[in-house]
Write a protein that holds these residues in place. Structure first.
Motif, PDB file in Angstrom:
ATOM      1  N   LEU A  55      -5.372   0.220  -0.193  1.00  0.00           N
ATOM      2  CA  LEU A  55      -6.699  -0.026   0.514  1.00  0.00           C
ATOM      3  C   LEU A  55      -7.702  -0.142  -0.415  1.00  0.00           C
ATOM      4  CD1 LEU A  55      -6.954   0.070   3.404  1.00  0.00           C
ATOM      5  CD2 LEU A  55      -7.887   2.501   3.483  1.00  0.00           C
ATOM      6  N   TYR A 112     -14.416   5.946  -0.465  1.00  0.00           N
ATOM      7  CA  TYR A 112     -13.167   5.911  -0.710  1.00  0.00           C
ATOM      8  C   TYR A 112     -12.572   7.359  -1.108  1.00  0.00           C
ATOM      9  CZ  TYR A 112      -8.700   4.903  -2.919  1.00  0.00           C
ATOM     10  OH  TYR A 112      -7.295   4.815  -3.221  1.00  0.00           O
ATOM     11  N   ASN A 159       2.311   3.239  -4.474  1.00  0.00           N
ATOM     12  CA  ASN A 159       1.270   3.347  -5.473  1.00  0.00           C
ATOM     13  C   ASN A 159       1.205   2.551  -6.752  1.00  0.00           C
ATOM     14  OD1 ASN A 159       0.014   5.250  -3.754  1.00  0.00           O
ATOM     15  ND2 ASN A 159       1.126   6.965  -4.807  1.00  0.00           N
ATOM     16  N   TYR A 208      -3.165   8.242  -7.179  1.00  0.00           N
ATOM     17  CA  TYR A 208      -1.913   8.598  -6.642  1.00  0.00           C
ATOM     18  C   TYR A 208      -1.799   9.529  -5.738  1.00  0.00           C
ATOM     19  CZ  TYR A 208      -0.479   4.684  -9.969  1.00  0.00           C
ATOM     20  OH  TYR A 208      -0.286   3.415 -10.627  1.00  0.00           O
ATOM     21  N   LYS A 209      -1.098   9.545  -4.637  1.00  0.00           N
ATOM     22  CA  LYS A 209      -0.457  10.372  -3.807  1.00  0.00           C
ATOM     23  C   LYS A 209      -1.786  11.355  -3.281  1.00  0.00           C
ATOM     24  CE  LYS A 209       3.963  11.187  -5.705  1.00  0.00           C
ATOM     25  NZ  LYS A 209       4.716  11.915  -6.510  1.00  0.00           N
ATOM     26  N   HIS A 264       0.796  -1.181  -0.143  1.00  0.00           N
ATOM     27  CA  HIS A 264      -0.220   0.187   0.166  1.00  0.00           C
ATOM     28  C   HIS A 264       0.808   1.325  -0.129  1.00  0.00           C
ATOM     29  CE1 HIS A 264      -0.082   1.486   4.230  1.00  0.00           C
ATOM     30  NE2 HIS A 264       0.726   0.535   4.368  1.00  0.00           N
ATOM     31  N   LYS A 265       2.287   1.016   0.320  1.00  0.00           N
ATOM     32  CA  LYS A 265       2.968   2.401   0.271  1.00  0.00           C
ATOM     33  C   LYS A 265       3.630   2.701  -1.332  1.00  0.00           C
ATOM     34  CE  LYS A 265       4.163   2.461   5.291  1.00  0.00           C
ATOM     35  NZ  LYS A 265       5.057   2.466   6.254  1.00  0.00           N
ATOM     36  N   TYR A 294      -4.997   9.083  -2.316  1.00  0.00           N
ATOM     37  CA  TYR A 294      -5.690   8.364  -1.414  1.00  0.00           C
ATOM     38  C   TYR A 294      -4.712   6.832  -1.456  1.00  0.00           C
ATOM     39  CZ  TYR A 294      -9.639  10.958  -1.739  1.00  0.00           C
ATOM     40  OH  TYR A 294     -10.439  12.088  -1.816  1.00  0.00           O
ATOM     41  N   ASP A 295      -4.828   6.177  -0.494  1.00  0.00           N
ATOM     42  CA  ASP A 295      -4.255   4.831  -0.190  1.00  0.00           C
ATOM     43  C   ASP A 295      -4.799   4.031  -1.413  1.00  0.00           C
ATOM     44  OD1 ASP A 295      -2.961   2.372   0.332  1.00  0.00           O
ATOM     45  OD2 ASP A 295      -3.032   2.910   2.650  1.00  0.00           O
TER      46      ASP A 295
END
Lengths: 215, 675
Positions: free
Chosen positions: B115, B156, B28, B108-109, B25-26, B111-112
């Motif tokens: 997830l 989301y 993208n 990208y950048k 998840h870290k 939301y996660d």
């Protein structure tokens, strides 16, 4: 002991609860509770005579110490300590209280509750009276405004439950019973301390006035 | 591999997709590639597996031997109906996952991404389990997985307060629906002593007719809420647009069909014999949902809300097929009942395809214009030509224009309703007349609505700087949309062959078991043989006409004409985006016809150059809106009633111990008397 004597003992237990409803003096109420506990111990002693078990005898002795001696002494000391004329006010007046007691006793004896009272068919009348004692004890907690009367109501309910259990043949193991008695002892100490503290802080034990504590 | 192991692989791979997305998840890019890759691969396996299981001579029935609670068995029954739904889910998932590969980039950048992938895969697993579970409790667990995962997908994009509201409404409504479903399952359990669907099916006769009727009502409300039938639809127009577009496609295209799946499972397979009034009720609800759904769609200028309302309309059309099938089943006309149910199943598949295509196309437009408001679009056909073409194909399919798939399932539904017109009972005749008119009106209005949607979005001139500077979307998006567009055409052209597939599914259900072998033909034929339609013939005429028109214009009419470029005659006014008709303006005339239902309100704000004389207007703003009658007349009063009840209930909490003990005494006496 024969069944008539057991009926007599249960009748006394039931009458002590009725007396708790009608009594206007706290000391009388405490004495009535002591008598009630003694009767309960005698009923258990009868159970011991039928099935001699020394662990049960031990339980009976503990009951006598805690309920017949310690609890009344605690309450009497409390009364003396605060020179109490603790409140014995009730929500319903005497006639209405008596009518309610009659209704509850009738409910306990009704055929609708026969599955409960016919657990042991020979003991139907005894179980019905024990059930009536339970309902009447709960009503004591509801009807009384004073904390001491409510505490006595809870203890009476406990006595009625034990008696019901004995007549229904539902006695648990002695260790469990000792645990319950110990529980009651602790409860008694905490309740006494709380009652004392409530009186010190608020100068009253009328629980109906304590609802203002909500805010 | 077409066995329980194959199904386990399907579920496990989705689980790996979900967990892997969380792990990465870290990162993208990796999270996006991981979830899309697993989505594509597993969906491909899902399609292969479902086709394989469909052609098996017997159902795949199995129980996983790791049950923790006595009533909860992990038992599955993959019959023809289940495999059909697994196929539909997998097909839409495949293209949504391809689409996601490009679409998710704009998150990208922000939301996660991990997830999103986690809940996306969980959501698909939930849907697959719902349509394959053969135990009531397992079904409820799967239903909750699907509902909760979709809730997190709806919220989301949490920076939009409206999305949070939409998610909350969805969560509340879905759980109200679940309550009704639980009650229905408990009633079935009461009489059959089992939550196992096969046991319930085998001992359905033990359920008294009155309780079957109660189960019908409870199920219709419970599953109808998920399906979005009117008046339980209020969550749908808010929730579906709030989710990311590829999730909207799945929710609108597939998730709402799980409600329909259970309606079919219960009333055609588990609880026969059917009652006549069940069919009548379903038919009326279908007719009302179809007409009102399309009417509300017409009033919308939010492109995704418009599409969401069309989902209500299409669920209505599906219910028209189901209602007809239930009625013909009771009347003993099995061939027509089969045909009607086949029509409903065909429309389920078709709607899943074209609605996904439309949501994905809308997502492509929104991605470029950063708004869902159609009034801010315009002229996008020049900037997003591929998207425009795919949206047009989707619009034609949903408007039931041949040779696309939507036409053929609606044709089958029409034919079923027309058979009903010959009923001897006046009541049935009236209901069928009402349903037929509703379907006809719905078809016309849907066409009008998509003329509006396409024209306002893609034609004329851009009405915002975002629309002016829009560019064609990523290749992944085009591939997904293009594939779905091709399938719209493919399913239309081969509708004759496909119909035998749907009739086979319908005839595998308990109440419709027949031994008739359906001839595989290139054209759709009514059960009586009196009517038929050939998609291939349509296609040839369609292509032939197009060729003739092109040849006529290019080589005969325009043969000696040269192209001259000059200014358009404009009555002396410069043509610009402000001179174009708006979405609201386009719909206004139709909305006014149905003013009694839609209750439009108009508010005019005029500013004058000469405020005292009020002769020269400077600007004029017209706010044209429609009242949400369900909110005003059903949900708001209900909300007020619940609030009053809650305030009354507060009085129970008096703070007096005597009162609490009194409650205990009453409860004790009542419980003793009842037991």
């Amino acid at each position: 002991m024969n069944i008539v004597f057991l009926q007599f003992l249960l009748g006394v237990l039931f009458l002590t609860i009725i007396f708790l409803h009608l009594s206007k003096k706290n000391s009388n109420s405490v004495l009535a509770y002591g008598l009630q506990s003694l009767v309960m111990a005698l009923i258990m002693f009868d159970s011991f005579l039928v099935t001699p078990n020394f662990q049960l005898l031990l339980v009976i002795m503990v009951i006598v110490i805690v309920k017949v001696v310690l609890a009344p002494v605690f309450f009497m000391k409390l009364l003396k300590q605060h020179q109490l004329t603790f409140l014995v006010n009730s929500y319903l007046n005497i006639p209405l209280t008596l009518i309610t007691l009659t209704v509850l006793t009738a409910v306990a004896h009704s055929t609708k509750l026969s599955p409960l009272t016919t657990i042991i068919p020979n003991h139907q009348s005894l179980l019905a009276l024990a059930l009536a004692a339970m309902l009447v004890s709960v009503f004591l907690i509801i009807n009384r405004k004073g904390a001491l009367s409510q505490a006595l109501g809870i203890l009476s309910l406990e006595n009625s439950l034990v008696v019901f259990g004995v007549f229904a043949g539902l006695e648990q193991s002695p260790i469990l019973q000792i645990g319950v008695i110990f529980d009651i002892l602790i409860w008694l100490v905490i309740a006494t301390v709380f009652i004392s503290m409530i009186y010190k802080h608020f100068g009253s034990l009328d629980t109906s006035l304590m609802k203002n504590l909500r805010d | 591999m077409i066995s329980e192991m194959g199904f386990a692989v399907l579920i496990v791979l989705y689980a790996v997709g979900a967990l892997g997305s969380l792990v990465f998840h870290k990162h993208n890019k990796i999270a996006n590639v991981w979830q899309s890759f697993f989505g594509i691969i597993v969906a491909c396996w899902g399609i292969i597996f479902s086709i394989g299981a469909f052609v098996l001579p017997t159902n795949l029935v199995f129980t996983a031997d790791w049950s923790i609670f006595p009533l909860l068995n992990f038992s599955f029954n993959l019959d023809k109906l289940s495999t059909f739904f697994i196929f539909t889910i997998s097909l839409v998932t495949l293209f949504c996952s391809i689409y996601g590969l490009g679409y998710i980039k704009h998150f990208y950048k922000k939301y996660d991404i991990g997830l999103l992938g986690f809940f996306y895969h969980l959501f698909i697993v939930g849907m697959l389990l719902v349509v394959s579970a053969s135990n009531g409790l397992l079904f409820l667990v799967a239903w909750e997985i699907m509902s909760i995962a979709s809730y997190f997908l709806v919220v989301y994009d949490r920076n939009e307060p409206d999305n949070i509201k939409a998610g909350f409404l969805y969560l509340v409504m879905t759980h109200i629906g679940t309550t009704f479903i639980i009650l229905a399952l408990l009633l079935m359990y009461r009489f059959t002593s089992s939550f196992d669907f096969l046991v319930i099916k085998a001992s359905a006769d033990l359920i008294p007719a009155t309780f079957k009727n109660i189960i019908f009502v409870l199920s219709l409300v419970g599953f109808g809420t998920k399906a979005g039938i009117i008046p339980f639809h209020i969550w749908l127009p808010s929730a579906h647009p709030a989710a990311p577009s590829h999730v909207s496609a799945l929710m609108s295209g597939v998730m709402i069909k799980t409600g329909v799946y259970m309606i079919i499972r219960l009333f055609f397979d588990m609880l026969p014999p059917t009652q006549l009034w069940w069919g009548v009720v379903v038919l009326i609800i279908g007719a009302v949902s179809a007409v009102l759904g399309v009417l509300y769609a017409l009033t919308e200028h939010d492109i995704k809300r418009l599409l969401a309302y069309h989902s209500i309309e299409n669920i209505g059309i599906i219910l028209l097929g189901l209602g007809s099938a239930l009625i013909f089943l009771v009347l003993g006309n099995l061939p027509v009942a089969l045909f009607s149910l086949g029509a409903a199943l065909f429309h389920i598949l078709n709607h899943a395809i074209f609605k996904s295509l439309l949501f994905l196309s809308a997502g492509s437009v929104i991605n470029q214009t950063h708004t869902r408001n159609m009034e801010k679009y315009g002229g996008l056909i020049k900037r997003l030509p591929r998207t425009a073409l795919f949206f047009l194909i989707g619009s034609m399919a949903i408007s039931a224009l041949p040779p696309f798939n939507g036409f053929f399932s609606e044709w089958m539904t029409f034919q079923s309703l027309l058979v009903g017109l010959a009923s001897t009972s006046i009541l049935l005749k009236s209901v069928f007349i009402f349903a037929t008119i509703s379907l006809a009106v719905t078809g016309g209005l849907a066409l009008a609505c998509f003329v509006k949607a396409f024209a306002i979005t893609f034609l004329a001139r851009p009405r915002s700087s975002e629309a002016t500077h829009a560019k064609e979307s990523d290749l992944a998006l085009s591939v997904a949309m293009g594939s779905l567009a091709v399938i719209c055409l493919f399913f239309g052209l081969f509708s004759g062959y496909l119909s035998s597939w749907f009739l086979a599914i319908a005839s595998s259900l308990q109440s419709l078991v027949v031994t008739t072998v359906y001839p595989i033909s290139d054209k759709l034929v009514t059960p009586s043989g009196s009517g038929s339609v050939s998609a291939l013939l349509f296609f040839i005429i369609f292509v032939g006409t197009a060729l003739v028109v092109v040849i006529l214009i290019k080589y005969i009419i325009n043969q000696n004409q040269k192209i001259k470029i000059g200014a358009t005659w404009d009555c002396g006014v410069n043509l610009g985006s402000r001179t174009e008709i708006t979405a609201t303006g386009f719909a206004r005339s139709i909305v006014l016809i149905f003013a009694g239902i839609l209750r439009p309100s108009t508010q005019q704000d005029i500013e004058y150059h000469d405020s005292e004389i009020r002769y020269l207007p400077k600007s004029k703003i017209i706010n044209f809106s429609t009242d949400d009658v369900y909110r005003s007349y059903i949900y708001q009063p209900l909300k007020k009633g619940i609030a009053v009840l809650a305030l009354s209930a507060k009085n129970i909490q008096s703070g007096n111990i005597n009162i609490y003990v009194f409650y205990i005494l009453i409860a004790l006496i009542v419980a003793s008397l009842l037991v």
